[in-house]
Design an enzyme around this catalytic site. Structure first.
Site, short mmCIF file in Angstrom:
data_model
loop_
_atom_site.label_atom_id
_atom_site.label_comp_id
_atom_site.label_asym_id
_atom_site.label_seq_id
_atom_site.Cartn_x
_atom_site.Cartn_y
_atom_site.Cartn_z
N ARG A 129 2.64 24.77 37.54
CA ARG A 129 1.96 23.49 37.72
C ARG A 129 0.61 23.72 38.40
NH1 ARG A 129 1.57 23.67 42.46
NH2 ARG A 129 0.29 21.81 42.45
N GLY A 130 -0.18 22.64 38.47
CA GLY A 130 -1.55 22.78 38.99
C GLY A 130 -2.45 23.05 37.79
N ALA A 131 -3.56 22.31 37.72
CA ALA A 131 -4.37 22.34 36.49
C ALA A 131 -4.80 23.75 36.06
CB ALA A 131 -5.58 21.41 36.67
N ASP A 133 -7.33 17.24 38.50
CA ASP A 133 -6.74 17.54 37.18
C ASP A 133 -7.71 17.27 36.04
OD1 ASP A 133 -4.29 17.08 39.01
OD2 ASP A 133 -3.60 18.17 37.24
N LYS A 186 -3.43 14.19 41.79
CA LYS A 186 -2.06 13.76 42.09
C LYS A 186 -2.02 12.35 42.66
CE LYS A 186 1.00 15.40 41.40
NZ LYS A 186 1.70 15.03 40.15
O1 MRU Z 1 1.75 17.57 38.97
P1 MRU Z 1 1.08 18.78 39.54
O2 MRU Z 1 1.83 19.41 40.65
O3 MRU Z 1 0.69 19.76 38.45
O4 MRU Z 1 -0.28 18.21 40.14
C1 MRU Z 1 -1.19 19.11 40.69
C2 MRU Z 1 -2.39 18.47 41.27
O5 MRU Z 1 -2.57 17.27 41.25
C3 MRU Z 1 -3.44 19.40 41.83
O6 MRU Z 1 -4.11 18.81 42.89
C4 MRU Z 1 -4.46 19.73 40.72
O7 MRU Z 1 -3.82 20.13 39.54
C5 MRU Z 1 -5.40 20.80 41.14
S1 MRU Z 1 -4.61 22.37 41.29
C6 MRU Z 1 -5.79 23.50 41.73
#
Ligand code: MRU
Length: 337
Positions: free
Chosen positions: A51-53, A224, A235
């Site tokens: 997870r995380g963009a 994201d 998020k």
């Molecule tokens: O649902 P997730 O855990 O993938 O959400 C992640 C986020 O919102 C992060 O802040 C975003 O992807 C940036 S990660 C460097």
């Protein structure tokens, strides 16, 4: 517990595996998943094992190798790109590998490795630029997890913290728990505590109080997808943090690589927001919390308007919303302001 890479590839294009940390199991246990078919890659992305963009961008890039060598062609790539709709890095990475590979898994692997390497460099550059914002003795608030677990490198929002800490600066971090999946409580606290950074987990509803108590001088979050005008999807709960920062006169920064900006979108209104399974709220961990007769609403992201954002910490420097249109149309590497 020291961590292996969040996402990596082991072996060649024909038989290699995508290897990820299963983040749904952290911090209780460290389990690595070895993925070698497209359905398992898509499943890992959908259920947030990876997870995380930026991390899902890199995982998606390697997933293309698996899709192409399994003969799943363009349709397989499209299915992969759509596994999560808000984080634009996934579609960006799949489109980039699709164009470079022209159906050949070996070429796909070469491009995926380039995406992977550049994510590591980008995170380090974001860390260098953002570290200047963190002053000795200050408090920094963050939401969700935008650290090493969310990228292939040292993170986006957490990168300035790691860099400032390495430079010897003393500061404390408030990590929002981040309902409903607790990325802040489980992952951000884990990463920061492991590196020796002073971190305190608060529930999302406590952010206003720690701000009013004067314990927060800066907020940094990840993203994201960012529209051309600077409106930022991150998020769920991020918009609330930005609004609270405005009310308490605290600068609110977004840290993100260029691959998270979507130049095609004029404003945040056009960003697709992922709606997730209601059981994440109704039955967290399988235990009933919300009665069946009540409805549940579970958008995974919200959009913070650009007017609440003090600046964007990118690999090219700290930019203002007004700089974005030019920067996005400039070739890579243009210095920021
Ligand atoms: O649902 P997730 O855990 O993938 O959400 C992640 C986020 O919102 C992060 O802040 C975003 O992807 C940036 S990660 C460097």
């Amino acid at each position: 517990m020291s961590l292996p890479p969040t996402v990596t590839w082991q072996g060649g294009a024909a038989k290699g595996d995508l290897v990820i940390i299963d983040q749904t199991r952290l911090p209780r246990e460290l389990i690595e998943l070895r993925l070698n078919n497209l359905d398992s890659v898509i499943d890992a992305i959908k259920r947030l094992a990876v997870r995380g963009a930026p991390a899902i961008g890199v995982a998606g890039a390697y997933g293309c190798v698996i899709a192409l060598r399994s003969g799943l062609g363009d349709k397989g790539l499209t299915r992969l790109a759509e596994a999560r709709p808000t984080a634009v890095n996934l579609k960006w990475a799949v489109d980039r590998v699709r164009a470079a590979a022209k159906g050949d898994p070996a070429r796909a692997l070469k491009e995926a490795k380039l995406i992977h390497e550049s994510d590591i460099e980008t995170c380090a550059a974001i860390g260098r630029h953002g570290a200047k914002l963190i002053k000795n003795g200050s408090g920094v608030l963050t939401h969700c997890n935008a650290g090493a677990l969310a990228t292939a490198g040292m993170g986006t929002a957490l990168a300035p913290m790691f860099t400032a800490h390495k430079a010897g600066r003393k500061f404390s971090v408030f990590a929002d728990e981040t309902r409903p999946l607790a990325q802040g409580a489980r992952l951000t606290s884990f990463e920061l505590a492991q590196s020796g950074i002073d971190v305190t987990v608060i529930t999302d509803s406590m952010a206003a109080v720690v701000m009013r108590e004067g314990r927060v001088q800066l907020a940094i979050v990840g993203a994201d997808r960012i529209a051309r005008n600077g409106d930022t999807a991150n998020k769920i709960g991020t918009y609330g943090v930005a609004t609270l920062c405005k009310a308490h006169d605290i600068p609110f920064y977004v840290a993100a690589p260029k691959s998270t900006f979507d130049a095609k979108l004029k404003s945040g209104k056009e960003i697709p927001i992922e709606q997730r399974d209601e059981n994440e709220i109704r039955r967290p961990g399988g235990v009933q919390l919300v009665p069946d007769k009540a409805k549940v609403y579970n958008p995974a992201f919200d959009v913070t308007p650009a007017r609440l954002i003090a600046g964007f910490i990118t690999e090219d420097g700290i930019l203002q919303a007004d700089d974005l249109a030019d920067w996005l149309s400039a070739p890579p590497g243009r210095a920021g302001v």
